[in-house]
Design a protein around this motif. Structure first.
Motif, PDB file in Angstrom:
ATOM      1  N   GLY A 205       0.802  -1.214   0.000  1.00  0.00           N
ATOM      2  CA  GLY A 205       0.000   0.000   0.000  1.00  0.00           C
ATOM      3  C   GLY A 205       0.838   1.269   0.000  1.00  0.00           C
ATOM      4  O   GLY A 205       0.477   2.250  -0.646  1.00  0.00           O
ATOM      5  N   ARG A 206       1.956   1.267   0.729  1.00  0.00           N
ATOM      6  CA  ARG A 206       2.791   2.467   0.792  1.00  0.00           C
ATOM      7  C   ARG A 206       3.371   2.815  -0.571  1.00  0.00           C
ATOM      8  O   ARG A 206       3.406   3.983  -0.971  1.00  0.00           O
ATOM      9  CB  ARG A 206       3.907   2.271   1.814  1.00  0.00           C
ATOM     10  N   THR A 207       3.803   1.796  -1.311  1.00  0.00           N
ATOM     11  CA  THR A 207       4.367   2.043  -2.639  1.00  0.00           C
ATOM     12  C   THR A 207       3.277   2.480  -3.611  1.00  0.00           C
ATOM     13  O   THR A 207       3.524   3.313  -4.490  1.00  0.00           O
ATOM     14  CB  THR A 207       5.072   0.779  -3.161  1.00  0.00           C
ATOM     15  N   VAL A 208       2.069   1.938  -3.466  1.00  0.00           N
ATOM     16  CA  VAL A 208       0.946   2.382  -4.302  1.00  0.00           C
ATOM     17  C   VAL A 208       0.680   3.863  -4.079  1.00  0.00           C
ATOM     18  O   VAL A 208       0.473   4.630  -5.032  1.00  0.00           O
ATOM     19  CB  VAL A 208      -0.321   1.553  -3.999  1.00  0.00           C
ATOM     20  N   LEU A 209       0.697   4.298  -2.810  1.00  0.00           N
ATOM     21  CA  LEU A 209       0.471   5.713  -2.506  1.00  0.00           C
ATOM     22  C   LEU A 209       1.547   6.591  -3.127  1.00  0.00           C
ATOM     23  O   LEU A 209       1.268   7.707  -3.573  1.00  0.00           O
ATOM     24  CB  LEU A 209       0.435   5.917  -0.992  1.00  0.00           C
ATOM     25  N   LEU A 210       2.788   6.086  -3.149  1.00  0.00           N
ATOM     26  CA  LEU A 210       3.885   6.840  -3.770  1.00  0.00           C
ATOM     27  C   LEU A 210       3.595   7.066  -5.247  1.00  0.00           C
ATOM     28  O   LEU A 210       3.780   8.177  -5.765  1.00  0.00           O
ATOM     29  CB  LEU A 210       5.198   6.087  -3.597  1.00  0.00           C
ATOM     30  N   PHE A 211       3.117   6.025  -5.944  1.00  0.00           N
ATOM     31  CA  PHE A 211       2.807   6.161  -7.367  1.00  0.00           C
ATOM     32  C   PHE A 211       1.617   7.095  -7.564  1.00  0.00           C
ATOM     33  O   PHE A 211       1.610   7.912  -8.487  1.00  0.00           O
ATOM     34  CB  PHE A 211       2.511   4.790  -7.974  1.00  0.00           C
ATOM     35  N   GLU A 212       0.586   6.984  -6.706  1.00  0.00           N
ATOM     36  CA  GLU A 212      -0.579   7.847  -6.850  1.00  0.00           C
ATOM     37  C   GLU A 212      -0.208   9.303  -6.579  1.00  0.00           C
ATOM     38  O   GLU A 212      -0.689  10.210  -7.268  1.00  0.00           O
ATOM     39  CB  GLU A 212      -1.684   7.390  -5.900  1.00  0.00           C
ATOM     40  N   GLU A 213       0.628   9.527  -5.578  1.00  0.00           N
ATOM     41  CA  GLU A 213       1.080  10.890  -5.290  1.00  0.00           C
ATOM     42  C   GLU A 213       1.846  11.466  -6.472  1.00  0.00           C
ATOM     43  O   GLU A 213       1.663  12.628  -6.845  1.00  0.00           O
ATOM     44  CB  GLU A 213       1.967  10.896  -4.046  1.00  0.00           C
ATOM     45  N   SER A 214       2.704  10.653  -7.075  1.00  0.00           N
ATOM     46  CA  SER A 214       3.460  11.113  -8.236  1.00  0.00           C
ATOM     47  C   SER A 214       2.525  11.450  -9.385  1.00  0.00           C
ATOM     48  O   SER A 214       2.719  12.444 -10.094  1.00  0.00           O
ATOM     49  CB  SER A 214       4.456  10.038  -8.668  1.00  0.00           C
ATOM     50  N   SER A 215       1.480  10.626  -9.572  1.00  0.00           N
ATOM     51  CA  SER A 215       0.520  10.877 -10.648  1.00  0.00           C
ATOM     52  C   SER A 215      -0.228  12.183 -10.412  1.00  0.00           C
ATOM     53  O   SER A 215      -0.432  12.975 -11.341  1.00  0.00           O
ATOM     54  CB  SER A 215      -0.467   9.710 -10.734  1.00  0.00           C
ATOM     55  N   VAL A 216      -0.623  12.429  -9.148  1.00  0.00           N
ATOM     56  CA  VAL A 216      -1.331  13.670  -8.822  1.00  0.00           C
ATOM     57  C   VAL A 216      -0.421  14.876  -9.062  1.00  0.00           C
ATOM     58  O   VAL A 216      -0.835  15.890  -9.633  1.00  0.00           O
ATOM     59  CB  VAL A 216      -1.822  13.635  -7.366  1.00  0.00           C
ATOM     60  N   MET A 217       0.845  14.769  -8.625  1.00  0.00           N
ATOM     61  CA  MET A 217       1.788  15.871  -8.812  1.00  0.00           C
ATOM     62  C   MET A 217       2.033  16.145 -10.292  1.00  0.00           C
ATOM     63  O   MET A 217       2.104  17.298 -10.723  1.00  0.00           O
ATOM     64  CB  MET A 217       3.107  15.544  -8.111  1.00  0.00           C
ATOM     65  N   ALA A 218       2.153  15.058 -11.077  1.00  0.00           N
ATOM     66  CA  ALA A 218       2.366  15.235 -12.518  1.00  0.00           C
ATOM     67  C   ALA A 218       1.159  15.920 -13.155  1.00  0.00           C
ATOM     68  O   ALA A 218       1.308  16.803 -14.011  1.00  0.00           O
ATOM     69  CB  ALA A 218       2.628  13.889 -13.180  1.00  0.00           C
ATOM     70  N   GLY A 219      -0.051  15.510 -12.741  1.00  0.00           N
ATOM     71  CA  GLY A 219      -1.250  16.151 -13.275  1.00  0.00           C
ATOM     72  C   GLY A 219      -1.340  17.616 -12.890  1.00  0.00           C
ATOM     73  O   GLY A 219      -1.747  18.464 -13.692  1.00  0.00           O
ATOM     74  N   THR A 220      -0.958  17.931 -11.628  1.00  0.00           N
ATOM     75  CA  THR A 220      -0.979  19.319 -11.169  1.00  0.00           C
ATOM     76  C   THR A 220       0.008  20.172 -11.956  1.00  0.00           C
ATOM     77  O   THR A 220      -0.296  21.299 -12.363  1.00  0.00           O
ATOM     78  CB  THR A 220      -0.645  19.380  -9.674  1.00  0.00           C
ATOM     79  N   ARG A 221       1.225  19.618 -12.167  1.00  0.00           N
ATOM     80  CA  ARG A 221       2.221  20.353 -12.954  1.00  0.00           C
ATOM     81  C   ARG A 221       1.734  20.596 -14.373  1.00  0.00           C
ATOM     82  O   ARG A 221       1.924  21.674 -14.939  1.00  0.00           O
ATOM     83  CB  ARG A 221       3.547  19.584 -12.982  1.00  0.00           C
ATOM     84  N   SER A 222       1.095  19.567 -14.952  1.00  0.00           N
ATOM     85  CA  SER A 222       0.606  19.703 -16.326  1.00  0.00           C
ATOM     86  C   SER A 222      -0.470  20.785 -16.419  1.00  0.00           C
ATOM     87  O   SER A 222      -0.456  21.614 -17.341  1.00  0.00           O
ATOM     88  CB  SER A 222       0.058  18.354 -16.800  1.00  0.00           C
ATOM     89  N   ARG A 223      -1.406  20.765 -15.447  1.00  0.00           N
ATOM     90  CA  ARG A 223      -2.461  21.796 -15.458  1.00  0.00           C
ATOM     91  C   ARG A 223      -1.872  23.189 -15.246  1.00  0.00           C
ATOM     92  O   ARG A 223      -2.300  24.164 -15.881  1.00  0.00           O
ATOM     93  CB  ARG A 223      -3.502  21.486 -14.375  1.00  0.00           C
ATOM     94  N   ALA A 224      -0.895  23.281 -14.333  1.00  0.00           N
ATOM     95  CA  ALA A 224      -0.260  24.587 -14.086  1.00  0.00           C
ATOM     96  C   ALA A 224       0.445  25.097 -15.338  1.00  0.00           C
ATOM     97  O   ALA A 224       0.371  26.291 -15.663  1.00  0.00           O
ATOM     98  CB  ALA A 224       0.726  24.467 -12.930  1.00  0.00           C
ATOM     99  N   ASN A 225       1.113  24.197 -16.061  1.00  0.00           N
ATOM    100  CA  ASN A 225       1.790  24.597 -17.298  1.00  0.00           C
ATOM    101  C   ASN A 225       0.797  25.052 -18.357  1.00  0.00           C
ATOM    102  O   ASN A 225       1.037  26.038 -19.066  1.00  0.00           O
ATOM    103  CB  ASN A 225       2.633  23.443 -17.839  1.00  0.00           C
ATOM    104  N   ARG A 226      -0.328  24.309 -18.444  1.00  0.00           N
ATOM    105  CA  ARG A 226      -1.348  24.704 -19.427  1.00  0.00           C
ATOM    106  C   ARG A 226      -1.913  26.084 -19.099  1.00  0.00           C
ATOM    107  O   ARG A 226      -2.117  26.913 -19.987  1.00  0.00           O
ATOM    108  CB  ARG A 226      -2.467  23.663 -19.471  1.00  0.00           C
ATOM    109  N   LEU A 227      -2.186  26.320 -17.809  1.00  0.00           N
ATOM    110  CA  LEU A 227      -2.732  27.623 -17.413  1.00  0.00           C
ATOM    111  C   LEU A 227      -1.728  28.739 -17.666  1.00  0.00           C
ATOM    112  O   LEU A 227      -2.089  29.830 -18.133  1.00  0.00           O
ATOM    113  CB  LEU A 227      -3.124  27.590 -15.928  1.00  0.00           C
ATOM    114  N   ALA A 228      -0.459  28.464 -17.332  1.00  0.00           N
ATOM    115  CA  ALA A 228       0.577  29.473 -17.568  1.00  0.00           C
ATOM    116  C   ALA A 228       0.712  29.781 -19.055  1.00  0.00           C
ATOM    117  O   ALA A 228       0.840  30.945 -19.457  1.00  0.00           O
ATOM    118  CB  ALA A 228       1.905  28.995 -16.998  1.00  0.00           C
TER     119      ALA A 228
END
Length: 306
Positions: free
Chosen positions: A202-225
Motif C-alpha cells: 500500500g505504501r508504494t501504491v500511494l507513492l505512485f498515486e502521489e506522483s501521478s497527482v503531482m504530474a497532473g498538477t504540474r501539467s495543469r499549471a503549465n497549461r494555465l501558464a
C-alpha cells in the motif's frame, strides 16, 4: 535506497495471517528464486538465492512457521562490484519435502514444478500472497516517472502463470522470454499499482498515486501558464493595433468629430495601453460592458482604415 529495495522491505514486513497465504507466498518465493539440487540416492536439497537480507529473513521465518529448518549463507557475487547475496539452504528431510510439496514447489515424486497446482492459489488472498512472494524473490520496480515492473521467472511457463494470476484479479501483465529467463511485466502506472495492491504494498501504491497527482498538477499549471501567456500576447497585439488606429484618426483630425463614447474609449486606451477590455469597461463613465468596449474599439479601427 532504490524503489525495488523499498518495495521488498515493505513486502517483507507483511505477516500472512493464514496458513494458505504462507504456503502461497513460499511458493512464489521458491518459484522465482529457488533451485532444486539432486544429491543422489533419492536425496533432494532446495536453495533460495536472493539479493536482500530482508527477503532471506522472510523466507527463513516462513519456513520456521512450518517447522522446517533452514540455514542462511552469504557469498560475494562476482559481477556487479562483488555485491553480497544470500542463500537459504533447506535440507531435504521429510518435513521440508512435505511442506515444499504442499506449496507446489515439488511434485509427489520430488521433481521441481514450473508452476504450483491450482489448490495453492485457489483464493484471491492466496493469489495476492503468491504475487508477493514472486515480487520478493524476482521482482524489480522503477519509477514513479517512466514506471516499469518486472516479475522474473526461470521459464516462460512461470511468467505466463504470474500473468494469468494477475489477470484473474483484473490486472493486465505482458510476458517476454529473454532466453536465460522470462518476465511478466507492466509499464503503465495503473497495472503496476494493481499488482502492488494485490501484493499488499500500500505504501508504494500511494507513492505512485502521489506522483501521478503531482504530474497532473504540474501539467495543469503549465497549461494555465501557457494560456495566460497567450492571452497576454493577444491582448498586447490588439492594444497596439488599437493605438495605431487612434493615432491615425488624430493625425487626420477625424478623432475630434467622433461620437462621445468612441472618443472616450479612444482616450482611455491611450492613457491605459495595458488594461484589459473588462478594465477599460469599468473605467468608462458610466461603466460599460466588455462587449460594448470591444465593439467601440473595433469601430475605431474600421474608421481609421477608411
Amino acid at each position: 535506497m532504490s524503489l525495488s529495495e523499498d518495495l521488498r522491505n515493505e513486502l517483507a514486513a507483511i505477516s500472512p495471517r493464514s496458513e494458505c497465504d504462507r504456503l502461497a507466498e513460499l511458493s512464489g518465493l521458491f518459484h522465482s528464486a529457488g533451485s532444486v539440487h539432486l544429491r543422489g540416492r533419492g536425496e533432494v536439497a532446495v536453495h533460495l538465492d536472493v539479493a536482500h537480507s530482508a527477503v532471506a529473513r522472510r523466507a527463513f521465518a516462513l519456513l520456521r512457521a512450518f517447522a522446517v529448518d533452514s540455514e542462511i549463507r552469504t557469498y560475494a557475487q562476482r559481477a556487479f562490484a562483488g555485491a553480497t547475496r544470500y542463500q537459504l539452504h533447506v535440507a531435504g528431510n521429510e518435513r521440508a519435502l512435505q511442506v515444499l510439496h504442499e506449496a507446489g514447489v515439488l511434485s509427489a515424486r520430488l521433481t521441481p514444478l514450473a508452476t504450483p497446482p491450482r489448490r495453492v492459489v485457489a483464493r484471491a488472498c492466496c493469489r495476492g500472497a503468491y504475487l508477493r512472494g514472486a515480487l520478493l524473490g524476482g521482482g524489480s520496480l522503477s519509477g514513479p516517472r517512466s514506471p516499469h515492473l518486472e516479475l522474473r521467472s526461470a521459464e516462460p511457463e512461470g511468467a505466463d502463470f504470474v500473468a494469468r494470476l494477475a489477470g484473474e484479479e483484473g490486472v493486465d501483465l505482458r510476458v517476454v522470454d529473454r532466453g536465460r529467463h522470462a518476465v511478466a511485466y507492466a509499464k503503465g502506472a495503473d497495472a503496476i499499482e494493481g499488482v502492488l495492491a494485490l501484493a499488499g504494498a500500500g505504501r508504494t501504491v500511494l507513492l505512485f498515486e502521489e506522483s501521478s497527482v503531482m504530474a497532473g498538477t504540474r501539467s495543469r499549471a503549465n497549461r494555465l501558464a501557457n494560456a495566460d501567456h497567450a492571452n497576454l500576447v493577444r491582448t498586447s497585439r490588439a492594444a497596439h493595433e488599437q493605438l495605431r488606429a487612434i493615432a491615425r484618426l488624430r493625425r487626420s483630425g477625424d478623432f475630434t468629430n467622433l461620437p462621445h463614447e468612441l472618443k472616450e474609449i479612444g482616450a482611455l486606451r491611450e492613457r491605459h495601453p495595458t488594461l484589459s477590455l473588462r478594465e477599460l469597461a469599468l473605467a468608462c463613465s458610466p461603466p460599460a460592458t466588455k462587449a460594448s468596449v470591444h465593439r467601440r474599439l473595433q469601430k475605431l479601427q474600421r474608421l481609421a482604415a477608411i
